[in-house]
Motif scaffolding. Structure first.
Motif, PDB file in Angstrom:
ATOM      1  N   TYR A  20       1.111  65.316  90.796  1.00 18.27           N
ATOM      2  CA  TYR A  20       0.772  64.067  91.466  1.00 18.27           C
ATOM      3  C   TYR A  20       0.855  62.933  90.453  1.00 18.27           C
ATOM      4  O   TYR A  20       0.695  63.169  89.250  1.00 18.27           O
ATOM      5  CB  TYR A  20      -0.629  64.158  92.077  1.00 18.27           C
ATOM      6  N   ASP A  27      -1.062  60.718  89.310  1.00 20.23           N
ATOM      7  CA  ASP A  27      -2.104  60.499  88.297  1.00 20.23           C
ATOM      8  C   ASP A  27      -2.066  61.543  87.186  1.00 20.23           C
ATOM      9  O   ASP A  27      -2.839  61.483  86.246  1.00 20.23           O
ATOM     10  CB  ASP A  27      -3.493  60.413  88.949  1.00 20.23           C
ATOM     11  N   PRO A  81      -0.146  57.824  95.656  1.00 24.40           N
ATOM     12  CA  PRO A  81      -1.015  58.748  94.913  1.00 24.40           C
ATOM     13  C   PRO A  81      -1.255  60.065  95.637  1.00 24.40           C
ATOM     14  O   PRO A  81      -1.618  61.050  95.012  1.00 24.40           O
ATOM     15  CB  PRO A  81      -2.309  57.958  94.741  1.00 24.40           C
ATOM     16  N   PHE A 135       1.031  61.736  97.310  1.00 21.00           N
ATOM     17  CA  PHE A 135       2.278  62.493  97.427  1.00 21.00           C
ATOM     18  C   PHE A 135       2.606  63.109  96.074  1.00 21.00           C
ATOM     19  O   PHE A 135       2.338  62.506  95.032  1.00 21.00           O
ATOM     20  CB  PHE A 135       3.425  61.551  97.823  1.00 21.00           C
TER      21      PHE A 135
END
Lengths: 315, 525
Positions: free
Chosen positions: A132, A134, A88, A90
């Motif tokens: 990212y 998310d 998460p 990276f």
């Protein structure tokens, strides 16, 4: 090529995997099919030593993996899990670059490979490289996970329910894309799934597992028509017709089809599965022209059913 | 000196001290925090892998956390003595739990799918730890460090009790001296420091996890730099003085020693509770004790003669609210039975029994009253209630126990004891606010700490005990409607004390001798 002989895994008194042997030829895909808790994921993880086998041997391209350094070994084996496992913290590009970085590639080389792979997986670099995890949808995350597994061009790829967390539509699309990806054509793949359709679609060979053992392994047709026991056949029961129609093409029943002519919308290839033919007929057409070399056959839904039943009876 | 000094004036005047105390405070906090992180972080990581040990480690750290800070310091003194070592150890122990717990929680909450993926990609143990687990756990770990830092800023004030410095010197000095400016000069910077450190760490915590690698470098550097502030002075000294915060700020204490005797001695601030023992153990050479203290006898200390009379008389008397005397007329005769009964040597003996032989104050009080024929069984009456207060040392506990027996044996009144009310300010405020009815006070304290007369008035009255008592009695009645009853007899004045054998070998009998010894031994300017 992967060769596993007599591998077992014990947790205390519980035997999760019992004396399993299998072989995957270079460029082929083996699917481990089974219900939850049957030991298929344990078997898969023993191949890259995320789980250490209690006994038995596994060879990849003739080398015994238990004598290799596990970290070095894993860098040569791609791995995609159901939960994508993206870092998460990276970005997409950093996530994909993890293995090359461990292998000490030049940064420019990493970027070049990453960007090429992203484009191939329909994730435009400009839009996605700096995002990212998310910020991505489920399907996009899974594509990044596949890219991360493929970046260092490992000869072997392990996939643990790679499409399991996705909705049915995304799953079907991604599976389609996946099959057509040139990077995957020459890979030796072990894939774990509980989805029979997925197994039939992606597997050259399928090993049905139950209670830590391989009950039967073979091609889709072998499993369908020569099930080793009631467990195997029960696996297919509730979608048997669909699976059978999917497992055969017009080639197989060619001889029992009536001759015909090309109708308005042209002819389809005989390589099409019977199920796909039925789908085309279902979409408002009564007749379908099928072409094999110079021959044309004309079929309807009832002709397909009839021919297929004849064919099964002859066998 | 007329009019009240403002807080600002006080701060400006004492800015040197304030600065050095603040630096010591920050240093103490950071040193202990750094050590706690260095030990707590690996421990937290370790128990995150060994779930069976987690409860045990967290349990032990949790128990340490619940030990009251004063008690913890008390436990540490026998083992580590006084000064920065026990202070840092205590702060370290308090900082440990939040750091271990948050590291454990932070590591445990990292998605196992992510760590498994990291391993599957070919990362080794340390690469997974530093590349994945710690960065992802960092916000939680930092929250723990933040909690620990704020706790430590608070607890570090107590370091002043054991000669480790910090803003507690002003706070406890101010409480002892009834000097609000001094309290605030310590308390406000301590509070600001807590807020500052909290906000600073909150800022670090908000920095994106994705820039975690930067934080992992900057944080330790910053903390180590701040720790550097706390340079422990290791200068070689001939004799080291250890004085209570109260003594340090008093005209009839350290200030008088400097102005009248021109005494020049390196000092540390220390709590009365550990001072005598520290002198006995040769950690300190000169201390500021009370002349009737039992520990004087227990630790083989002698008092130096006050040959220039800077310590005014400290005759002990019950200080009582006038209202209650008027309400219960039988009260005063009962209390007065103790007047003149206890001399200096008797009081020292009684204190010795409690402080050193660990007899209970109640028993010592009962035995003494029996020996004087003053003991009477309690009448268990319920005419009313008298609330007795005491400061936090043995002599006051003994006196309070005696008054309890006298009041309950001679009247139909009941008593409740509020012992351990800290220093003069707390007792006096409790009395003024009608939270207690009486407590034993000393004329010198009443004169200098509460009345704060002009230097001329002090000079006029302090040479003569009778005059001093009359002055105090008159002023208290006028100002506060409080009555000083007849003195108990002993004079518990301040005194400088040294180990007997050291004082004899150096031929030091008076404070002037001490001053001369120190002046001769110091290199010429």
């Amino acid at each position: 090529m992967i060769r596993a002989s007599h591998i077992s895994k014990q947790y205390g008194d519980v035997e999760a995997v019992r004396d399993i042997s299998f072989e995957v030829k270079e460029g082929e895909t083996l699917v481990l099919l089974g219900t939850s808790g049957c030991g298929k994921t344990t078997t898969l993880k023993m191949v890259n030593r995320l789980i250490e086998a209690s006994s038995g041997t596994i060879e990849i391209d003739g080398k015994n993996i238990f004598t290799e350094n596990p970290e070095q070994l894993r860098r040569t084996i791609g791995y995609v899990s159901q939960n994508n496992g993206l870092f998460p913290h990276f970005t997409v590009r950093e996530n994909i670059g993890i293995v090359p970085k461990l292998l000490k590639w030049e940064q420019s080389e990493i970027t070049r490979h990453t960007d090429r792979l992203l484009e191939q997986l329909r994730l435009p670099v400009r839009e996605f490289a700096s995002k990212y995890p998310d910020e991505l949808s489920g399907g996009q995350k899974q594509r990044v996970a596949v890219a991360r597994a493929l970046i260092a061009n490992p000869p072997v790829l392990l996939m643990d329910e790679p499409f399991g967390a996705l909705d049915p539509v995304t799953r079907a699309n991604l599976r389609q894309e996946f099959r057509e990806l040139p990077e995957l054509k020459r890979k030796t793949i072990v894939l774990v799934t509980h989805d029979v359709q997925e197994a039939f679609e992606l597997g050259d060979h399928i090993a049905v597992m139950d209670k830590g053992k391989i009950v039967q392994s073979g091609t889709a047709r072998q499993l369908l028509f020569n099930p080793a026991n009631s467990f195997v056949s029960s696996f297919f029961d509730h979608q048997r017709l669909f699976l059978e129609l999917n497992a055969f093409t017009f080639h197989d029943i060619w001889d029992s089809l009536p001759a015909g002519e090309v109708t308005g919308s042209g002819a389809v290839s005989a390589n099409l599965s019977l199920w796909e033919g039925m789908q085309q007929l279902g979409a408002g057409r009564n007749e379908l022209s099928v072409k094999r070399e110079n021959e044309i056959r004309s079929v309807s839904q009832s002709i397909i059913f009839q021919s297929f039943n004849n064919y099964k009876n002859i066998r | 000196m007329t009019g009240q000094q403002s807080l600002w004036e006080f701060v400006v005047q004492q800015s040197d001290k304030l600065w050095s105390q603040t630096v010591a405070h920050v240093g103490l906090t950071c040193v202990s925090l750094v050590i706690a992180v260095m030990i707590g972080l690996p421990l937290g990581i370790w128990i995150a892998r060994k779930d069976r040990l987690a409860w045990a480690v967290l349990g032990i750290a949790g128990v340490l956390q619940t030990i009251p800070s004063i008690a913890l310091l008390g436990f540490l003194i026998p083992a580590l003595g006084i000064g920065s070592l026990p202070a840092i150890t205590a702060l370290f122990l308090y900082a440990l739990l939040p750091i271990i717990r948050n590291t454990y929680t932070g590591i445990r909450q990292v998605d196992p799918a992510v760590t498994e993926a990291a391993r599957a990609l070919g990362m080794n143990y340390w690469q997974v730890l530093f590349g994945v687990e710690l960065p992802l756990a960092l916000p939680v770990i930092l929250a723990g460090v933040r909690t620990a830092a704020v706790i430590n800023v608070g607890v570090a004030t107590l370091a002043a009790y054991i000669a480790a410095g910090g803003l507690g010197e002003f706070i406890f000095g101010g409480i002892a001296l009834n000097n609000t400016n001094m309290i605030l000069a310590g308390a406000i910077p301590a509070a600001l420091l807590a807020i500052l450190i909290d906000q600073l760490l909150a800022l670090v915590q908000k920095i994106n996890t994705r820039k975690a690698r930067l934080v992992l470098v900057v944080m330790p550097v910053l903390m180590l730099t701040l720790s550097g502030f706390y340079l422990i002075p290791i200068a070689e000294v001939k004799l080291l003085g250890g004085f209570t915060p109260e003594f340090m700020g008093r005209e009839d204490g350290y200030l008088g020693l400097k102005s009248k005797y021109k005494l020049n001695i390196p000092t540390v601030v220390i709590s009365d509770a550990v001072m005598y023992k520290a002198a006995f153990e040769k950690k300190l050479d000169v201390i500021s004790g009370y002349s009737t203290d039992g520990r004087l006898k227990a630790y083989d200390l002698i008092t130096l003669e006050d040959d220039q009379h800077i310590f005014p008389p400290y005759y002990a008397s019950p200080l009582i609210r006038k209202e209650i005397l008027e309400k219960y007329l039988e009260l005063q005769p009962a209390i007065d039975q103790l007047a003149g009964q206890i001399t200096d040597s008797v009081m020292t003996e009684l204190n010795y029994k409690v402080d050193y032989l660990k007899a209970s104050p109640e028993k010592v009080a009962t035995d003494f009253l029996r020996s004087r024929g003053l003991f009477k069984e309690p009448r268990n009456g319920n005419k009313g209630q008298v609330r007795l207060g005491s400061k936090i040392f043995a002599e006051q506990y003994i006196l309070i126990s005696m008054y309890k027996i006298l009041i309950e044996g001679n009247t139909e009144l009941k008593t409740v004891s509020r012992t351990g009310l800290g220093g003069t300010k707390i007792c006096f405020d409790a009395l003024a606010n009608n939270e207690i009815d009486m407590y034993p006070e000393y004329t010198g304290t009443g004169l200098l700490v509460i009345l704060k007369p002009t230097p001329r008035q002090i000079q006029e009255v302090s040479s003569d005990p009778e005059k001093a008592f009359a002055f105090v009695q008159k002023e208290f009645e006028k100002e506060y409607r409080m009555q000083w009853l007849k003195p108990i007899g002993f004079n518990n004045a301040y005194a400088l004390m040294m180990r007997k054998e050291q004082a004899q070998s150096l031929h030091i009998n008076t404070i002037t001798d001490l001053k001369n010894y120190l002046a001769n031994d110091q290199p010429p300017h």
